[in-house]
Design a protein around this motif. Structure first.
Motif, mmCIF file in Angstrom:
data_model
loop_
_atom_site.group_PDB
_atom_site.id
_atom_site.type_symbol
_atom_site.label_atom_id
_atom_site.label_comp_id
_atom_site.label_asym_id
_atom_site.label_seq_id
_atom_site.Cartn_x
_atom_site.Cartn_y
_atom_site.Cartn_z
ATOM 1 N N ALA A 1 -19.453 17.502 -3.940
ATOM 2 C CA ALA A 1 -18.983 16.147 -3.668
ATOM 3 C C ALA A 1 -19.808 15.488 -2.566
ATOM 4 O O ALA A 1 -20.240 14.335 -2.692
ATOM 5 C CB ALA A 1 -17.501 16.177 -3.274
ATOM 6 N N ILE A 2 -20.048 16.227 -1.479
ATOM 7 C CA ILE A 2 -20.817 15.677 -0.363
ATOM 8 C C ILE A 2 -22.272 15.458 -0.760
ATOM 9 O O ILE A 2 -22.878 14.419 -0.441
ATOM 10 C CB ILE A 2 -20.694 16.599 0.861
ATOM 11 N N ALA A 3 -22.844 16.419 -1.493
ATOM 12 C CA ALA A 3 -24.244 16.293 -1.917
ATOM 13 C C ALA A 3 -24.434 15.118 -2.874
ATOM 14 O O ALA A 3 -25.440 14.390 -2.790
ATOM 15 C CB ALA A 3 -24.713 17.592 -2.566
ATOM 16 N N MET A 4 -23.497 14.908 -3.778
ATOM 17 C CA MET A 4 -23.615 13.800 -4.733
ATOM 18 C C MET A 4 -23.510 12.457 -4.015
ATOM 19 O O MET A 4 -24.217 11.499 -4.361
ATOM 20 C CB MET A 4 -22.548 13.920 -5.817
ATOM 21 N N TYR A 5 -22.655 12.360 -3.019
ATOM 22 C CA TYR A 5 -22.562 11.137 -2.230
ATOM 23 C C TYR A 5 -23.828 10.944 -1.390
ATOM 24 O O TYR A 5 -24.403 9.855 -1.359
ATOM 25 C CB TYR A 5 -21.328 11.205 -1.322
ATOM 26 N N ASN B 1 -24.464 26.109 -7.366
ATOM 27 C CA ASN B 1 -23.664 25.170 -8.151
ATOM 28 C C ASN B 1 -24.554 24.329 -9.052
ATOM 29 O O ASN B 1 -25.548 23.760 -8.590
ATOM 30 C CB ASN B 1 -22.890 24.228 -7.227
ATOM 31 N N PHE B 2 -24.166 24.236 -10.312
ATOM 32 C CA PHE B 2 -24.859 23.381 -11.268
ATOM 33 C C PHE B 2 -23.925 22.228 -11.630
ATOM 34 O O PHE B 2 -22.740 22.420 -11.900
ATOM 35 C CB PHE B 2 -25.244 24.183 -12.505
ATOM 36 N N VAL B 3 -24.475 21.010 -11.637
ATOM 37 C CA VAL B 3 -23.653 19.799 -11.683
ATOM 38 C C VAL B 3 -24.134 18.854 -12.776
ATOM 39 O O VAL B 3 -25.347 18.667 -12.957
ATOM 40 C CB VAL B 3 -23.715 19.049 -10.335
ATOM 41 N N GLU B 4 -23.181 18.229 -13.458
ATOM 42 C CA GLU B 4 -23.488 17.172 -14.420
ATOM 43 C C GLU B 4 -22.535 16.010 -14.170
ATOM 44 O O GLU B 4 -21.320 16.207 -14.070
ATOM 45 C CB GLU B 4 -23.340 17.679 -15.858
ATOM 46 N N GLN B 5 -23.084 14.803 -14.080
ATOM 47 C CA GLN B 5 -22.246 13.638 -13.799
ATOM 48 C C GLN B 5 -21.494 13.204 -15.053
ATOM 49 O O GLN B 5 -22.053 13.116 -16.144
ATOM 50 C CB GLN B 5 -23.090 12.477 -13.260
ATOM 51 N N ASN C 1 -26.791 11.983 -1.878
ATOM 52 C CA ASN C 1 -27.956 11.681 -2.701
ATOM 53 C C ASN C 1 -27.754 10.468 -3.604
ATOM 54 O O ASN C 1 -28.548 10.225 -4.517
ATOM 55 C CB ASN C 1 -28.330 12.905 -3.546
ATOM 56 N N GLN C 2 -26.676 9.723 -3.355
ATOM 57 C CA GLN C 2 -26.407 8.426 -3.985
ATOM 58 C C GLN C 2 -26.161 8.513 -5.493
ATOM 59 O O GLN C 2 -26.419 7.561 -6.222
ATOM 60 C CB GLN C 2 -27.541 7.437 -3.673
ATOM 61 N N PHE C 3 -25.616 9.648 -5.935
ATOM 62 C CA PHE C 3 -25.144 9.713 -7.312
ATOM 63 C C PHE C 3 -23.797 8.994 -7.438
ATOM 64 O O PHE C 3 -23.412 8.577 -8.530
ATOM 65 C CB PHE C 3 -24.992 11.169 -7.764
ATOM 66 N N THR C 4 -23.087 8.874 -6.326
ATOM 67 C CA THR C 4 -21.821 8.154 -6.287
ATOM 68 C C THR C 4 -21.718 7.435 -4.952
ATOM 69 O O THR C 4 -22.284 7.884 -3.947
ATOM 70 C CB THR C 4 -20.618 9.104 -6.470
ATOM 71 N N ASN C 5 -21.012 6.307 -4.937
ATOM 72 C CA ASN C 5 -20.760 5.611 -3.673
ATOM 73 C C ASN C 5 -19.307 5.748 -3.256
ATOM 74 O O ASN C 5 -18.845 5.055 -2.352
ATOM 75 C CB ASN C 5 -21.160 4.140 -3.763
ATOM 76 N N SER C 6 -18.584 6.661 -3.908
ATOM 77 C CA SER C 6 -17.176 6.896 -3.595
ATOM 78 C C SER C 6 -17.029 8.099 -2.676
ATOM 79 O O SER C 6 -17.667 9.134 -2.892
ATOM 80 C CB SER C 6 -16.372 7.135 -4.879
ATOM 81 N N ASN C 7 -16.189 7.965 -1.647
ATOM 82 C CA ASN C 7 -15.922 9.106 -0.768
ATOM 83 C C ASN C 7 -14.677 9.870 -1.217
ATOM 84 O O ASN C 7 -14.170 10.716 -0.501
ATOM 85 C CB ASN C 7 -15.776 8.652 0.683
#
Length: 263
Positions: free
Chosen positions: A207-211, A173-177, A213-219
């Motif tokens: 979603a879990i990886a971004m949370y 998976n490749f991701v961009e915020q 790794n602190q890219f988001t603080n939303s669950n």
């Protein structure tokens, strides 16, 4: 023989559905399954799913990749199978079923928006440039810039077949915020061996990886895939993720019959 099938898609991730409650389907015939998934000679799909009876739950899910081989869990496929079970009047607004990775619970509303509970995640491997975790299927998650122009197929295949993951390989998976709780995702899927328009276990992993790794603080994370929009929410506690739900549309496309010759 003539085979009756149903076609479903979840944010562009499409599946051939077969009602196999009488166990008529030749499940070990990989050539037949690959033929049915072929977009030129068969029906065309990212995968094939059998709905079967289960002793304790509403039904059982058996999932095959488009290469004809049985595979690990498919999130969008699971959501579409819930909609298929509703069409067959097996369920109404909720479902309990078994897949290859165990028990799943799901709800479905009047417009076939399906919320599917995924497996808990209690182990993530975080490296400098990527994160690896299993959400029912193995997933490599990597942030990139200019995702729209990114060569997902070429680079995804390189990672999938690299020494990182050995013979079994991994989805990539490749991701961009996009925003504080929104990410764009493009996925290379093993077994399909190409980019797909959406991957349910993939966006769950993102979603879990971004949370984590602190890219988001939303669950409650919104994911934009090539085929539409999905949502993943979860409970987080000391690096462990429970009550993980993947939510999005599951659409009936068409029903048909196809003549099956000896394959």
């Amino acid at each position: 023989m003539n085979l009756t099938f149903y076609k479903y898609q979840g944010t562009g991730n499409d599946f051939v559905m077969i009602d196999n409650r009488t166990n008529f389907f030749p499940k070990n015939n990989t050539k037949l399954i690959a033929f049915l998934c072929d977009r030129r000679f068969g029906i065309g799909a990212d995968g094939l799913i059998l709905l079967e009876n289960h002793e304790h739950y509403d039904f059982k899910m058996v999932y095959y990749n488009s290469d004809g081989n049985e595979s690990s869990m498919c999130g969008n496929g699971g959501r579409c199978l819930v909609a298929f079970a509703k069409q067959l009047n097996i369920i109404w607004d909720k479902a309990d079923f078994e897949a290859i990775d165990g028990y799943h619970y799901a709800t479905i509303d009047e417009i076939n928006k399906v919320s599917l509970q995924m497996k808990d995640v209690d182990e993530l491997q975080v490296f400098e440039n990527y994160t690896f975790l299993n959400t029912g299927s193995p997933h490599h998650v990597e942030t990139v810039t200019d995702l729209a122009q990114f060569d997902v197929k070429t680079i995804g295949a390189q990672i999938r077949y690299s020494d990182l993951y050995g013979k079994a390989g991994s989805n990539v998976n490749f991701v961009e915020q996009i925003d504080s709780d929104k990410f764009a995702v493009r996925t290379y899927e093993r077994g399909v061996e190409d980019e797909t328009l959406s991957c349910g276990t993939g966006v769950t992993a993102v979603a879990i990886a971004m949370y984590h790794n602190q890219f988001t603080n939303s669950n409650k994370v919104n994911l934009k895939v090539e085929g539409g929009d999905l949502e993943v929410n979860f409970e987080a506690n000391n690096g462990k993720y429970t009550h993980v739900f993947l939510t999005g549309p599951a659409k009936f496309v068409f029903e048909g019959t196809i003549e099956i010759e000896a394959i």
